[in-house]
Design an enzyme around this catalytic site. Structure first.
Site, PDB file in Angstrom:
ATOM      1  N   HIS C  15    -113.394 -10.792 -11.657  1.00 12.95           N
ATOM      2  CA  HIS C  15    -112.476 -10.326 -12.699  1.00 12.95           C
ATOM      3  C   HIS C  15    -111.130 -11.052 -12.541  1.00 12.95           C
ATOM      4  O   HIS C  15    -110.869 -11.719 -11.549  1.00 12.95           O
ATOM      5  CB  HIS C  15    -112.274  -8.799 -12.644  1.00 12.95           C
ATOM      6  CG  HIS C  15    -111.509  -8.287 -11.467  1.00 12.95           C
ATOM      7  ND1 HIS C  15    -110.956  -7.026 -11.434  1.00 12.95           N
ATOM      8  CD2 HIS C  15    -111.210  -8.845 -10.268  1.00 12.95           C
ATOM      9  CE1 HIS C  15    -110.350  -6.846 -10.280  1.00 12.95           C
ATOM     10  NE2 HIS C  15    -110.483  -7.911  -9.554  1.00 12.95           N
ATOM     11  N   CYS C  34    -104.108 -11.322  -7.891  1.00  8.79           N
ATOM     12  CA  CYS C  34    -105.191 -10.904  -8.789  1.00  8.79           C
ATOM     13  C   CYS C  34    -105.022 -11.473 -10.188  1.00  8.79           C
ATOM     14  O   CYS C  34    -105.886 -11.316 -11.039  1.00  8.79           O
ATOM     15  CB  CYS C  34    -105.278  -9.387  -8.847  1.00  8.79           C
ATOM     16  SG  CYS C  34    -105.650  -8.672  -7.238  1.00  8.79           S
ATOM     17  N   HIS C  40    -111.317 -14.030  -9.584  1.00  7.17           N
ATOM     18  CA  HIS C  40    -111.805 -13.965  -8.205  1.00  7.17           C
ATOM     19  C   HIS C  40    -112.839 -12.849  -8.201  1.00  7.17           C
ATOM     20  O   HIS C  40    -113.115 -12.264  -9.251  1.00  7.17           O
ATOM     21  CB  HIS C  40    -110.643 -13.669  -7.252  1.00  7.17           C
ATOM     22  CG  HIS C  40    -110.013 -12.362  -7.546  1.00  7.17           C
ATOM     23  ND1 HIS C  40    -109.109 -12.195  -8.573  1.00  7.17           N
ATOM     24  CD2 HIS C  40    -110.187 -11.136  -7.002  1.00  7.17           C
ATOM     25  CE1 HIS C  40    -108.730 -10.942  -8.635  1.00  7.17           C
ATOM     26  NE2 HIS C  40    -109.368 -10.268  -7.701  1.00  7.17           N
ATOM     27  N   HIS C  42    -115.402  -9.602  -6.099  1.00 11.36           N
ATOM     28  CA  HIS C  42    -115.556  -8.579  -5.072  1.00 11.36           C
ATOM     29  C   HIS C  42    -117.013  -8.156  -4.994  1.00 11.36           C
ATOM     30  O   HIS C  42    -117.776  -8.308  -5.936  1.00 11.36           O
ATOM     31  CB  HIS C  42    -114.722  -7.342  -5.407  1.00 11.36           C
ATOM     32  CG  HIS C  42    -113.255  -7.589  -5.433  1.00 11.36           C
ATOM     33  ND1 HIS C  42    -112.545  -7.910  -4.309  1.00 11.36           N
ATOM     34  CD2 HIS C  42    -112.356  -7.574  -6.444  1.00 11.36           C
ATOM     35  CE1 HIS C  42    -111.264  -8.080  -4.632  1.00 11.36           C
ATOM     36  NE2 HIS C  42    -111.122  -7.888  -5.919  1.00 11.36           N
ATOM     37  N   ASP C  79    -123.609  -6.139 -12.434  1.00 15.83           N
ATOM     38  CA  ASP C  79    -123.961  -6.953 -11.272  1.00 15.83           C
ATOM     39  C   ASP C  79    -124.025  -8.443 -11.604  1.00 15.83           C
ATOM     40  O   ASP C  79    -124.726  -8.854 -12.528  1.00 15.83           O
ATOM     41  CB  ASP C  79    -125.303  -6.498 -10.695  1.00 15.83           C
ATOM     42  CG  ASP C  79    -125.536  -7.136  -9.330  1.00 15.83           C
ATOM     43  OD1 ASP C  79    -124.544  -7.405  -8.620  1.00 15.83           O
ATOM     44  OD2 ASP C  79    -126.705  -7.387  -8.992  1.00 15.83           O
ATOM     45  N   HIS C  80    -123.297  -9.219 -10.815  1.00 18.69           N
ATOM     46  CA  HIS C  80    -123.228 -10.669 -10.991  1.00 18.69           C
ATOM     47  C   HIS C  80    -122.601 -11.054 -12.330  1.00 18.69           C
ATOM     48  O   HIS C  80    -122.922 -12.106 -12.893  1.00 18.69           O
ATOM     49  CB  HIS C  80    -124.608 -11.329 -10.800  1.00 18.69           C
ATOM     50  CG  HIS C  80    -124.943 -11.465  -9.334  1.00 18.69           C
ATOM     51  ND1 HIS C  80    -125.294 -10.394  -8.559  1.00 18.69           N
ATOM     52  CD2 HIS C  80    -124.921 -12.539  -8.504  1.00 18.69           C
ATOM     53  CE1 HIS C  80    -125.499 -10.807  -7.323  1.00 18.69           C
ATOM     54  NE2 HIS C  80    -125.280 -12.099  -7.249  1.00 18.69           N
ATOM     55  N   GLU C 125    -113.282  -1.333  -3.857  1.00 13.82           N
ATOM     56  CA  GLU C 125    -113.139  -2.702  -4.355  1.00 13.82           C
ATOM     57  C   GLU C 125    -113.256  -3.656  -3.173  1.00 13.82           C
ATOM     58  O   GLU C 125    -113.890  -4.704  -3.249  1.00 13.82           O
ATOM     59  CB  GLU C 125    -111.777  -2.829  -5.019  1.00 13.82           C
ATOM     60  CG  GLU C 125    -111.593  -4.028  -5.900  1.00 13.82           C
ATOM     61  CD  GLU C 125    -110.141  -4.148  -6.348  1.00 13.82           C
ATOM     62  OE1 GLU C 125    -109.921  -4.676  -7.437  1.00 13.82           O
ATOM     63  OE2 GLU C 125    -109.218  -3.713  -5.610  1.00 13.82           O
TER      64      GLU C 125
END
Lengths: 137, 137, 137, 137, 137, 137
Positions: C15, C34, C40, C42, C79-80, C125
């Site tokens: 995100h 951020c 980047h 998580h 996811d991903h 996170e």
């Protein structure tokens, strides 16, 4: 076939890093916050690895015997202690984790009577820091 | 007596696995969900292991010096970055963790000025996946 | 007697925190690293807590049914993925973990057909950061 | 340049440590609580390490292929099983983690068709106990 | 909608549990190994939870502001310190984790200037021991 | 001021989920792999939370007294046991973690003689599954 068993132990201790041969300023520069006069502490995690071949019982080492030697030789001397003041060894040597590792190895080998070989020690000082020592064959 | 010190660092980054030489379909087959067009991310855990003999200070490496080289050469370039777009290296190579490991090794060796030898790198991409690289002696 | 069951799931996503209404400089000041342009990522850990009374099977919720609704409504969408670009929701709202939590709650309640009540969501996170949301009774 | 990839898997199983050749009392003395007649259980953590050189895809092993062979040969036979009663192997051998490790190695090598070499197995029986096996080159 | 953010911090400190009003023997009986004369140490994990409503930035609290007040008021006074000797507070009170928790709450509230409410403190002394304090609304 | 102390304990046990009132097929459908005939096992993590006000010793509960009641009433009956066969309670009730939690609460309250109130129990069956029970005030 060779295999290793690693068992994990914990002990809480305090220490202060300070080398008598150095000046106050050199000590502060060298050890940073770890040189604070009254000491600080850690929950150390000690991993003891032994190496051997499984015997007829399907085990390379008796768990109770291993726990016994670690408790008697190491944990009973370190847990809830101040390394600098409670251990004769560290009245003259700096209790860095490196020096602590070689001391633990010496203490274990002094009374080692397990069939399996002491192969490796690993001490985590915090969750960001760990030291490892392979025992000479 | 040789000993190792391992220090653990973290960085968050995003990446997309995609090989330009392959077709869309081959990429999807090869990299699965990791080929999703807009990328995804991880909290990477990097462990840097150095090997040496404790000096008079009882340490095999100065912690601050080690942290400094890792921060300057690696973390400052990777943390909160998109590997594919923020790093020149990965505009032409796929940023798999394998390739990331060799890049980190190269970056560290470029400015390595510690007495202790860089012995090993370990990168955990997730808590189910880790990559390890022994540095040549 | 009321009791809760918490199940833990993981998803990797990327995100970028950026509010369109603010200037570049305000965004950098507000979101720090951020706000890096290319995003980047998580490895998010999502914990879903349901509350209820054990039935004749000795369970407050069917594990497979709970996993099913979480997978279908949430994990398959996150996811991903790149939160900003793959989710319509976050093309106009900033994908902070706070906003992600309210979105996940909305998605789960949309198709909730378990006997147990959705009681709480928790999203970590990173290993230093977690967000928690109690669902209104 | 050689590198390793370690993937982590989990399975829940029960077992009882008991050697038929020994008396009841010898068994109790040898295996302690692990000899309790009706068995007990663990959430085992299995780490499989493969070693190789990254290919053009930037990977030393295909993750899906590795997961497939581990799932088919090992997890499907062990997860939610009673080692003594569900596995022919352990009707005559004691299911210590040492013996379990050699069995897992054998099962994996039987169908190993990855380019990367199976290098190491590690099984943690609890969070205080782990066993490691290097696969012969 | 209310939500919480929990951030995790760490500090290493040493302490000795000893009540001046009690005899040596009563102290040993009451605090056990924690009464050892020269003190011992821990790697404390402090979790600070704040509660609020996300603002236009999608956040319930500015992460940097929260880290700042925790660092300035708490970590800078505790990290690498001996609680009994470096903190005036604990020269007359026993530095149990319970008393440490109320002291940390007081220190934070003294300079609290975040929009979000301080909701909860949690201090883990070891991985088997944690203390939690809800802040009065 | 009220505060809680949580202590963490571990026990290894095996169980089989099976309801006598249901058919073989209904059992398989309801409990999935947990219905496997010979049982499977877990390393359960039990967290016991007590609530109270620190007394003159700076503690809300005597750690040794709490450990004693947990060990005597709970761990000695569960550790390295088969829940279905070694515990009379679970010869007629299904040993789900929900039912295990209410049984542990009953066992603790039967002999509870601590000044602090038993406030909460939490049992993690695996690292993806946890159950929590608030004790009635």
């Amino acid at each position: 076939m060779n295999m290793t068993l690693t068992r994990r132990y914990r002990f809480a201790a305090s220490h202060r890093l300070h080398a008598d041969a150095l000046s106050e300023e050199e000590n502060r520069k060298l050890y940073g916050k770890c040189n604070n006069p009254f000491g600080h502490g850690h929950d150390y995690v000690l991993e003891v690895t032994v190496e051997g071949v499984p015997d007829a019982s399907g085990q390379i080492a008796d768990r109770a015997a291993l726990d016994g030697v670690v408790r008697e030789q190491v944990l009973s001397r370190l847990d809830h202690m101040n390394l600098n003041q409670d251990l004769p060894e560290f009245q003259t040597r700096v209790p860095t984790t490196e020096n602590l590792a070689t001391w633990i190895e010496k203490m274990l080998l002094e009374r080692w009577d397990l069939r399996a070989r002491l192969a490796r020690l690993r001490i985590a000082e915090t969750d960001r820091n760990a030291f490892e020592l392979e025992t000479a064959k």
